[in-house]
Enzyme design. Structure first.
Site, PDB file in Angstrom:
ATOM      1  N   CYS A  93       0.832  -1.211   0.000  1.00 26.45           N
ATOM      2  CA  CYS A  93       0.000   0.000   0.000  1.00 26.45           C
ATOM      3  C   CYS A  93       0.863   1.257   0.000  1.00 26.45           C
ATOM      4  O   CYS A  93       0.362   2.357  -0.189  1.00 26.45           O
ATOM      5  CB  CYS A  93      -0.883   0.022   1.260  1.00 26.45           C
ATOM      6  SG  CYS A  93       0.089   0.286   2.755  1.00 26.45           S
ATOM      7  N   LEU A 387     -25.415  18.618 -19.179  1.00 27.59           N
ATOM      8  CA  LEU A 387     -25.683  19.415 -17.979  1.00 27.59           C
ATOM      9  C   LEU A 387     -24.592  20.473 -17.880  1.00 27.59           C
ATOM     10  O   LEU A 387     -23.397  20.142 -17.851  1.00 27.59           O
ATOM     11  CB  LEU A 387     -25.658  18.501 -16.750  1.00 27.59           C
ATOM     12  CG  LEU A 387     -25.749  19.168 -15.386  1.00 27.59           C
ATOM     13  CD1 LEU A 387     -27.080  19.904 -15.243  1.00 27.59           C
ATOM     14  CD2 LEU A 387     -25.606  18.135 -14.278  1.00 27.59           C
ATOM     15  N   LEU A1241       5.045 -12.707  17.548  1.00 30.62           N
ATOM     16  CA  LEU A1241       3.864 -11.876  17.829  1.00 30.62           C
ATOM     17  C   LEU A1241       2.917 -11.735  16.650  1.00 30.62           C
ATOM     18  O   LEU A1241       2.016 -10.909  16.668  1.00 30.62           O
ATOM     19  CB  LEU A1241       4.331 -10.470  18.229  1.00 30.62           C
ATOM     20  CG  LEU A1241       5.079 -10.404  19.544  1.00 30.62           C
ATOM     21  CD1 LEU A1241       5.689  -9.030  19.716  1.00 30.62           C
ATOM     22  CD2 LEU A1241       4.154 -10.704  20.698  1.00 30.62           C
ATOM     23  N   GLU A1243       0.356 -13.348  15.418  1.00 25.65           N
ATOM     24  CA  GLU A1243      -1.081 -13.600  15.430  1.00 25.65           C
ATOM     25  C   GLU A1243      -1.833 -13.095  16.649  1.00 25.65           C
ATOM     26  O   GLU A1243      -3.022 -12.763  16.570  1.00 25.65           O
ATOM     27  CB  GLU A1243      -1.317 -15.111  15.371  1.00 25.65           C
ATOM     28  CG  GLU A1243      -0.792 -15.795  14.158  1.00 25.65           C
ATOM     29  CD  GLU A1243      -0.723 -17.293  14.391  1.00 25.65           C
ATOM     30  OE1 GLU A1243       0.160 -17.739  15.144  1.00 25.65           O
ATOM     31  OE2 GLU A1243      -1.567 -18.005  13.840  1.00 25.65           O
TER      32      GLU A1243
HETATM   33  C1  LIG Z   1     -14.633   4.009  -4.863  1.00 23.26           C
HETATM   34  C2  LIG Z   1     -15.859   4.867  -4.979  1.00 23.26           C
HETATM   35  C3  LIG Z   1     -16.470   5.312  -3.833  1.00 23.26           C
HETATM   36  C4  LIG Z   1     -17.618   6.103  -3.922  1.00 23.26           C
HETATM   37  N1  LIG Z   1     -18.219   6.506  -2.778  1.00 23.26           N
HETATM   38  C5  LIG Z   1     -19.324   7.269  -2.838  1.00 23.26           C
HETATM   39  C6  LIG Z   1     -19.972   7.725  -1.670  1.00 23.26           C
HETATM   40  O1  LIG Z   1     -19.527   7.464  -0.546  1.00 23.26           O
HETATM   41  N2  LIG Z   1     -21.091   8.469  -1.808  1.00 23.26           N
HETATM   42  C7  LIG Z   1     -21.600   8.789  -3.031  1.00 23.26           C
HETATM   43  O2  LIG Z   1     -22.605   9.463  -3.088  1.00 23.26           O
HETATM   44  N3  LIG Z   1     -21.004   8.388  -4.142  1.00 23.26           N
HETATM   45  C8  LIG Z   1     -19.892   7.630  -4.084  1.00 23.26           C
HETATM   46  N4  LIG Z   1     -19.299   7.206  -5.236  1.00 23.26           N
HETATM   47  C9  LIG Z   1     -19.913   7.561  -6.514  1.00 23.26           C
HETATM   48  C10 LIG Z   1     -19.336   8.841  -7.061  1.00 23.26           C
HETATM   49  O3  LIG Z   1     -19.791   9.918  -6.322  1.00 23.26           O
HETATM   50  C11 LIG Z   1     -19.764   8.981  -8.499  1.00 23.26           C
HETATM   51  O4  LIG Z   1     -19.227   7.905  -9.204  1.00 23.26           O
HETATM   52  C12 LIG Z   1     -19.245  10.247  -9.098  1.00 23.26           C
HETATM   53  O5  LIG Z   1     -19.717  11.335  -8.435  1.00 23.26           O
HETATM   54  C13 LIG Z   1     -19.554  10.329 -10.591  1.00 23.26           C
HETATM   55  O6  LIG Z   1     -18.896  11.437 -11.135  1.00 23.26           O
HETATM   56  P1  LIG Z   1     -17.933  11.325 -12.393  1.00 23.26           P
HETATM   57  O7  LIG Z   1     -17.561  12.689 -12.785  1.00 23.26           O
HETATM   58  O8  LIG Z   1     -16.813  10.410 -12.120  1.00 23.26           O
HETATM   59  O9  LIG Z   1     -18.938  10.665 -13.439  1.00 23.26           O
HETATM   60  P2  LIG Z   1     -18.623   9.913 -14.775  1.00 23.26           P
HETATM   61  O10 LIG Z   1     -18.358   8.487 -14.487  1.00 23.26           O
HETATM   62  O11 LIG Z   1     -17.578  10.629 -15.524  1.00 23.26           O
HETATM   63  O12 LIG Z   1     -20.028  10.086 -15.483  1.00 23.26           O
HETATM   64  C14 LIG Z   1     -21.181   9.553 -14.917  1.00 23.26           C
HETATM   65  C15 LIG Z   1     -22.409   9.791 -15.788  1.00 23.26           C
HETATM   66  O13 LIG Z   1     -22.752  11.150 -15.816  1.00 23.26           O
HETATM   67  C16 LIG Z   1     -22.914  11.604 -17.129  1.00 23.26           C
HETATM   68  N5  LIG Z   1     -22.443  12.985 -17.157  1.00 23.26           N
HETATM   69  C17 LIG Z   1     -21.392  13.469 -16.475  1.00 23.26           C
HETATM   70  N6  LIG Z   1     -21.318  14.789 -16.642  1.00 23.26           N
HETATM   71  C18 LIG Z   1     -22.311  15.143 -17.464  1.00 23.26           C
HETATM   72  C19 LIG Z   1     -22.745  16.370 -17.990  1.00 23.26           C
HETATM   73  N7  LIG Z   1     -22.129  17.509 -17.708  1.00 23.26           N
HETATM   74  N8  LIG Z   1     -23.824  16.369 -18.802  1.00 23.26           N
HETATM   75  C20 LIG Z   1     -24.446  15.213 -19.126  1.00 23.26           C
HETATM   76  N9  LIG Z   1     -24.079  14.034 -18.634  1.00 23.26           N
HETATM   77  C21 LIG Z   1     -23.037  13.980 -17.820  1.00 23.26           C
HETATM   78  C22 LIG Z   1     -22.120  10.676 -17.982  1.00 23.26           C
HETATM   79  O14 LIG Z   1     -22.662  10.607 -19.262  1.00 23.26           O
HETATM   80  C23 LIG Z   1     -22.245   9.367 -17.229  1.00 23.26           C
HETATM   81  O15 LIG Z   1     -23.386   8.694 -17.635  1.00 23.26           O
HETATM   82  C24 LIG Z   1     -18.147   6.441  -5.185  1.00 23.26           C
HETATM   83  C25 LIG Z   1     -17.511   6.008  -6.352  1.00 23.26           C
HETATM   84  C26 LIG Z   1     -16.362   5.221  -6.255  1.00 23.26           C
HETATM   85  C27 LIG Z   1     -15.697   4.755  -7.502  1.00 23.26           C
HETATM   86  S1  FES Z   2      -0.882  -3.261   3.040  1.00 23.33           S
HETATM   87 FE1  FES Z   2       0.078  -1.597   4.015  1.00 23.33          FE
HETATM   88  S2  FES Z   2       1.989  -2.414   4.523  1.00 23.33           S
HETATM   89 FE2  FES Z   2       0.928  -4.137   3.723  1.00 23.33          FE
END
Ligand SMILES: Cc1cc2nc3c(=O)[nH]c(=O)nc-3n(C[C@H](O)[C@H](O)[C@H](O)COP(=O)(O)OP(=O)(O)OC[C@H]3O[C@@H](n4cnc5c(N)ncnc54)[C@H](O)[C@@H]3O)c2cc1C
Ligand code: FES
Ligand code: FES
Length: 1311
Positions: A93, A387, A1241, A1243
């Protein structure tokens, strides 16, 4: 293509690691820097390379761990400090941690503690327990020295309740493990500059969109809004990829394919930040992190009444994912992904936000409401529209907005249920004029309780309205018993619990605004108002260990806190793991096809389509393996499958992508078979067991039950646990092209077993097959049996093709295919006296072994042998059986059955204590071993260390004072409760068999005086190689720098035992010592003749006299035996003793909990390396905290594992480290015949995690007691927010609808 494979494969920059591929672990963190033409500023942010499309990086600079610093050039202070603060173990990590910290420092050279915790929240580490990583980070922070937690309003440095453990008398103990004053200073002026050519590129804005075309996909990056609208009109179905955190996982995990992708690059209209009289307009292209910054600024500047929605959004953003995702994900992408568990959408809808969308036809406004979120006809975006922005209105006077969320883990975890709520009152008179209540996580889309809100308008804000609101909401927002995601009753409870909190928050605000009209909140409600403080000073703590004897030679490293041998290489990304090895010429990739059924006959298998795909070379099935398939372990399924994830065949192709694509095309027809056995209960009912029962008995149990005051019977469950090593299963088989030799490089704990399995599969003698392991990125017991099966198949494929074959599992495959810690069901009958003395105990352990034996019997045996933990039960009977079920084979995991068995015993203790009206600690003391005692199997043990640990821990933790403080707190806090618990530990160490304890080593002295040492142990992060070099250094009296260790190989050390069971350094260290002593004996005449000489002189002199400079060392194993027929033996060499005291706080309304403080005292003998040993104790402790609180494996009723990655399965993150974590090693009391009287140590610390479980249970009991509910409840492990909430019964748990068991098919079942 994503950035991660490009870095690793194309650029051969392998420092950036793959841990999950879905943005959930942070192992792939890099820093992305972009130049903003408009503001002329450079933005540096952390990003997950696994979700960053390469095409999206046009014009951006990417810094990887290799670019930060290296051993060849210069270390960066971040790398130096992580390594020297002992912040690495397996190191997998570490590059991700380095990059998160590095990016933080690029933006904030002197960060606050809050910023540090925020920056690291998206990075997982399975080994260290995070505390040392935080220590390294804190050296850059503005403030240090105080825990800043002020949990009970008192700083930890203030004497009294929060007093720190006092330094020992006479200065024999040391609190320091690294010299902070020697660290390289951080000089921001020395950082790499943003490449000027990229600035020039940005300034010379090209006129047309960038288009990248590949074999299957086209990527269009419009640079102006006009181009964007044109592209969207031409390709209306193409997604608009912004952060790719939603589209990326869909394409990767759900097989969604987009032939065209549109990805706007730096379009101004998408990044606007505009204040108007209506509110704040935010460009849809702003990242969530940018939105966070904007809002943080706005709430400082505008009056509170205008910023209600902004504040609520900020609160959600703080907990939304990790820093990497927040920096990548865009506001527009978040809204338009319309994830059912979106944290922002319920709130933005409640806050009456509007969306500005545009196409070539023009712009229009759409209300962001539940109809839009539910994609109702006419309320959604048209395919050609994009959007542009979101307008968040200012709130008005008498308007209140709140946000709520509850997740399995506090941070970096999606919400189980979240909500956005808004109310507006007619000026001053308290009558509801507008009300919006929206929930996430309760259906396929964000849901609005529209009818309920409509009916409540016109009512006053009162308790009666609240009751009515709860009734209406529960009637409108319904969840069927079989709802996807399960936890149905918990989710129903959260609906109304959040509503209650909203009611209180608004009531409080009203009373602040107009105290005359609105009475202040009743004191009893104050504790229900807020969430538990999410972040404060996690992982701050003190450490005490015994300094080495002042007479010890300064160059003798034994007993000193030597940094992990690979620490610096971990931090620079130079440490090479299996999949970091460069590709061999013509190398192939192997991927497995696994069963989708839990118990079924294979009716047919059609490979034709898969074989016809380009690049596919071969598909290995059971038929190819022939008789070798059944001779040892079954490698591939023959005619039937026994679990979901059973290996059926292996596809071999010229690339990973092609192998995966072909694997999808293998068609298998199954016919389900009866019976389907998944749970322990089903197995017990059907008598489906893997082996005969094991039993241990001492005293006359039946007679003892006749003489006790009281008898209690019950049962308790302990869930399984996934190893979650950060490096997934990896192997590379290389045929040598001569004499059928095969080299196999594997991430394994047991090279010899791999060698044997491969040799027998290839029908070759072992001397033709060599297994090599340089280091392993975490193993914890999970890289033995299944690894060897996969390695044998990979080698078989390589042998057949005469070409090298690599196999690296993805995280989801790894979790599906491999088993983990055994789930347990413990049944107990306990007889005790009124003073808590237990005189009769009858236990039955049932483990869920999965479909094959693997290590199940060994785990049951170890559980039985250690079941009594620290207690002397005069009459004890314990029986154990491993159940055969249709699940993947469960196997060894740190602690081998003891974390489950010991927990069952401790649960009895808690029940007995409640029955006797005593505290669990009193009952523990009454029953504890004292002095020299006999275990139930007749082995004599000296338990003095146990009592010392217990007493010291009690004193250091100020147990009595804090017990009183906790009780006082609880008496005035009905909705938040604190809990305190202390558990003792006796962990016998040994492998139960002399042969299994033998170890070998080889030490070569070269003529230049340098030394090469090798031994049979595998470096998995525990630091065994570092300790071995310390041993050579002491024995040969030479500096550690003179000694080198390359890795473990069956070529140098044959016939090794598995590395595991806490004894790797013990056993191999004695072998290394033996080799050194042999050498010294041989060289003694030479050395004594020239005592002032150097090793170079002595080596040359020895060579000249034909004296061998190479010696093998051997240790035959500790004397041990165990006769299970008689139930007697001497299976262990020594015991590790310890005690842990933990304090927690729970939120009764949501089930959330917070680890406030843990004190651990251990008797570790004479530590060889206190830094490594502290790392083992703390890392194991936090793994235990995960086992007992957050890690929950969830299976479908058909036996498929739902929890296949960090998104669904929550190992502890930084937020789970107790705010204060103090560890002390007792001064050693006795010498022993172990390596320099040390103790293993690896475990033992896992079990100490249950102190957190019992502290939570203590808090739950306080809540139940106050509500006059019958108790004590026996709670099963893990004690998740769901279980905590449902155990804290109140009027909200009472009002939810309940389903009749059996009337529905649940989404998941406890196995
Ligand atoms: C590891 C991980 C943890 C997460 N944890 C959380 C969490 O705790 N809480 C939570 O709420 N969410 C969580 N998410 C979700 C995350 O918030 C959404 O995936 C993120 O906000 C999407 O944004 P993006 O810009 O990456 O979207 P993209 O993946 O780039 O796009 C998503 C969609 O939106 C459309 N789009 C984007 N912008 C526009 C625009 N301007 N106009 C028209 N269409 C558009 C695209 O066409 C697509 O369909 C998590 C995601 C991951 C991967
Ligand atoms: S996963 Fe952080 S040191 Fe092994
Ligand atoms: S590999 Fe990218 S976050 Fe896990």
């Amino acid at each position: 293509m994503m950035l991660l494979p490009f870095l690793r494969r194309n650029l051969r920059l392998t420092g950036t690691k793959y841990g999950c591929g879905g943005g959930g672990c942070g192992a792939c963190t890099v820093m992305v820097s972009r130049y903003d033409r408009g503001t002329r500023r450079i933005r540096h942010y952390p990003a997950n390379a696994c979700l960053t499309p390469l095409c999206s990086l046009h014009g951006a600079a990417v810094t990887t761990v290799e670019g930060v610093g290296s051993t060849r050039t210069q270390l960066h202070p971040v790398q130096e400090r992580i390594a020297k603060s002992h912040g690495t173990q397996c190191g997998f990590c570490t590059p991700g941690m380095v990059m998160s910290l590095y990016t933080l420092l690029r933006n904030h050279p002197q960060p606050t503690e809050e910023q540090l915790l925020e920056a690291l929240a998206g990075n997982l580490c399975r080994c260290t327990g995070y505390r040392p990583i935080l220590d390294a980070g804190r050296t850059f922070c503005k403030t240090s020295g105080c825990c800043q937690s002020k949990e009970n309003g008192v700083c930890c440095l203030v004497q009294g309740v929060n007093r720190l453990p006092e330094p020992e008398e006479g200065g024999q103990t040391s609190p320091k493990l690294f010299p902070e004053e020697e660290f390289l200073p951080l000089d921001p002026t020395q950082e790499l500059i943003f490449p000027p050519e990229l600035m020039i590129l940005a300034a010379k804005q090209p006129r047309s969109p960038q288009v990248f075309t590949g074999d299957r996909m086209t990527w269009i990056s419009p640079l102006t809004l006009k181009d964007l609208l044109e592209a969207k009109s031409k390709f209306p179905q193409a997604p608009l990829v912004m952060g790719n955190t939603s589209v990326g996982p869909e394409m990767k995990f759900k097989g969604v394919f987009h032939p065209v992708i549109i990805s706007p690059d730096g379009i101004e209209e998408l990044s606007i930040i505009k204040h108007s009289c209506d509110g704040l307009t935010l460009g849809a292209g702003l990242s969530l992190a940018q939105v966070q910054d904007v809002l943080a600024d706005v709430v400082q500047r505008l009056p509170e009444e205008k910023t209600q929605t902004f504040r609520a959004v900020l609160k959600q953003l703080r907990m939304l994912a990790g820093s990497q995702i927040r920096n990548m994900a865009s506001l527009g992408g978040h809204i338009l992904s319309r994830h059912p568990d979106s944290d922002l959408n319920p709130l933005l809808a409640a806050g009456s936000c509007t969306l500005c969308v545009q196409s070539q036809e023009g712009a229009r406004q759409i209300p962001l409401d539940e109809r839009f979120l539910g994609k109702s006809l006419g309320m959604d975006l048209r395919p050609q529209e994009v959007l542009l922005s979101v307008t968040v209105p200012y709130s008005r006077k008498w308007e209140f907005v709140s946000a709520f969320r509850q997740a399995q883990r506090k941070e970096n975890a999606r919400a189980i249920v979240n909500a956005g709520m808004r109310v507006f009152f007619r000026d001053g008179d308290g009558i509801i004029t507008e009300l919006s209540i929206l929930y996430g996580g309760v259906g396929p889309a964000t849901l609005c309780a529209r009818e309920a809100c409509r009916k409540l308008v016109g009512r006053s804000w009162s308790e009666e309205t609240l009751d009515e609101a709860c009734r209406l909401v529960l009637g409108e927002v319904t969840l069927p018993g079989s709802a996807p995601g399960g936890r149905v009753e918990f989710r129903r409870t959260l609906l109304v619990s959040f509503l209650f909190r909203f009611y209180l928050q608004v009531s409080q605000s009203l009373s602040h605004m107009d105290p005359g009209r609105y009475p202040s909140l009743e004191g009893k409600y104050e504790s229900a108002l807020e969430d538990l403080h999410p972040r404060c000073g996690h992982g701050w703590g003190a450490f005490r260990y015994q300094r080495v004897d002042p007479m010890q030679l300064p160059q003798d490293p034994i007993g000193r806190p030597i940094m992990h041998l690979s620490g610096v290489k971990h931090a620079t990304g130079e440490a090479i793991y299996c999949d970091d090895m460069p590709a061999v010429d013509q190398e192939l990739f192997l991927t497995f096809v696994t069963s989708s059924r839990a118990h079924a006959a294979i009716v047919s298998m059609d490979l034709s389509e898969a074989l016809s795909l380009p690049g596919v070379v071969d598909i290995v099935t059971a038929k190819h393996l022939g008789d070798v398939n059944s001779s040892t372990e079954t490698l591939l399924a023959t005619d039937k499958v026994l679990c979901v994830g059973h290996l059926v065949c292996a596809v071999i192709a010229d690339s990973e992508t092609r192998a995966k694509q072909a694997a999808e095309k293998v068609r298998i027809v199954y016919q389900d078979l009866e019976p389907l056995v998944l749970t322990i209960q089903e197995a017990v009912q059907l008598k489906s067991f893997l082996e005969a029962e094991r039993k241990l008995e001492c005293g006359d149990v039946e007679e003892a039950f006749r003489t006790v005051d009281r008898v209690l019977e019950g049962e308790v469950r302990v869930g399984g646990q996934e190893h979650f090593y950060m490096e997934t299963q990896s192997m590379l088989a290389v045929p040598k092209g001569e004499d059928q030799e095969m080299d196999i490089y594997v991430s394994t704990q047991f090279p010899k077993y791999i060698q044997d399995m491969v040799a027998s599969t290839l029908k070759l003698p072992a001397n033709k097959v060599m297994c090599h392991v340089r280091r392993v990125g975490g193993a914890f017991g999970g890289k033995v049996v299944t690894t060897s099966i996969m390695a044998a198949i990979t080698a078989f494929a390589a042998h057949r093709q005469g070409r090298a074959v690599r196999c690296v599992l993805e995280r989801g495959e790894d979790m599906l295919i491999t088993g983990g810690r055994h789930p347990y069901l413990g049944k107990y009958k306990v007889g005790f006296m009124s003073n808590g003395r237990i005189t009769a105990l009858d236990l039955e352990h049932y483990s869920n072994g999965g479909h094959s034996l693997d290590e199940s019997l060994f785990a049951i045996e170890m559980g039985l042998l250690k079941t009594e933990n620290a207690y002397k039960f005069p009459s004890l009977r314990c029986r154990g059986r491993a159940c055969r079920t249709n699940l993947p084979s469960n196997t060894a995991l740190r602690g081998f059955g003891f974390p489950q068995a010991g927990f069952i015993t401790e649960s009895c203790i808690v029940e007995v204590a409640a029955e006797c009206g005593l505290s669990p600690e009193e009952v523990r003391e009454v029953n504890m071993y004292q002095g020299t005692e006999q275990t139930p199997y007749g082995q004599e043990i000296n338990t003095e260390g146990l009592a010392r640990c217990w007493q010291e821990c009690k004193a250091k933790a100020s147990f009595a004072l804090r017990r009183a403080a906790v009780d006082k707190f609880n008496s005035g806090s009905p909705w938040k409760k604190k809990g305190l618990a202390m558990v003792p530990l006796k962990f016998p160490v040994g492998v139960g068999n002399v042969a299994l304890g033998q170890a070998s080593a080889l030490v070569h002295v070269y003529l230049d005086g340098s030394v090469l040492v090798t031994h049979g142990g595998v470096e998995m992060g525990q630091g065994v190689h570092t300790k071995m070099i310390q041993v050579v250094s002491r024995e040969l009296k030479m500096p550690m720098e003179n000694v080198h260790l390359r890795g473990t190989s069956t070529e140098t050390i044959p016939n090794t035992n598995a590395s595991g069971g806490s004894v790797v350094a013990d056993l191999n260290g004695l072998a290394v010592k033996d080799a050194c002593q042999t050498l010294l004996k041989r060289l003694e005449p030479i050395i004594s003749k020239n005592p002032q000489g150097t090793w170079k002189d002595w080596a040359q002199a020895a060579f000249d006299r034909s004296i061998s400079l190479s010696a093998a060392g051997y240790f035959r194993g500790y004397e041990s035996d165990m006769d299970w027929e008689k139930g007697k033996g001497h299976p262990f060499e020594y015991c590790v003793y310890g005690a842990a005291c933990s304090e927690v706080e729970i939120d009764c309304l949501t089930g959330s909990h917070k680890n406030i403080r843990t004190d651990i005292v251990m008797d570790v003998g004479h530590t060889i390396n206190p830094a490594l040993d502290r790392g083992q104790v703390e890392g194991a402790f936090l793994q235990g905290v995960g086992l007992y609180t957050t890690e929950e494996l969830r299976y479908s009723p058909g036996g498929a594992l739902h929890t296949r990655g960090p998104d669904q399965y929550k190992i502890p993150a930084i937020c789970d480290v107790p705010a204060e974590l103090h560890v002390s090693f007792l001064p050693p009391s006795e010498s022993s015949n172990t390596l320099y009287s040390s103790k293993g140590l690896g475990e033992s610390g896992v079990f100490l995690g249950c102190s957190v479980f019992f502290a939570i249970q203590d808090a739950v009991s306080a809540s139940r007691k106050e509500r006059h509910l019958p108790g004590p409840l026996v709670l099963s492990s893990p004690l998740t927010p769901e279980k905590i909430r449902m155990a804290c019964e109140d009027r909200f748990t009472e009002m939810i609808p309940r389903d009749v068991p059996g009337s529905y098919v649940p989404w998941d079942i406890p196995v």
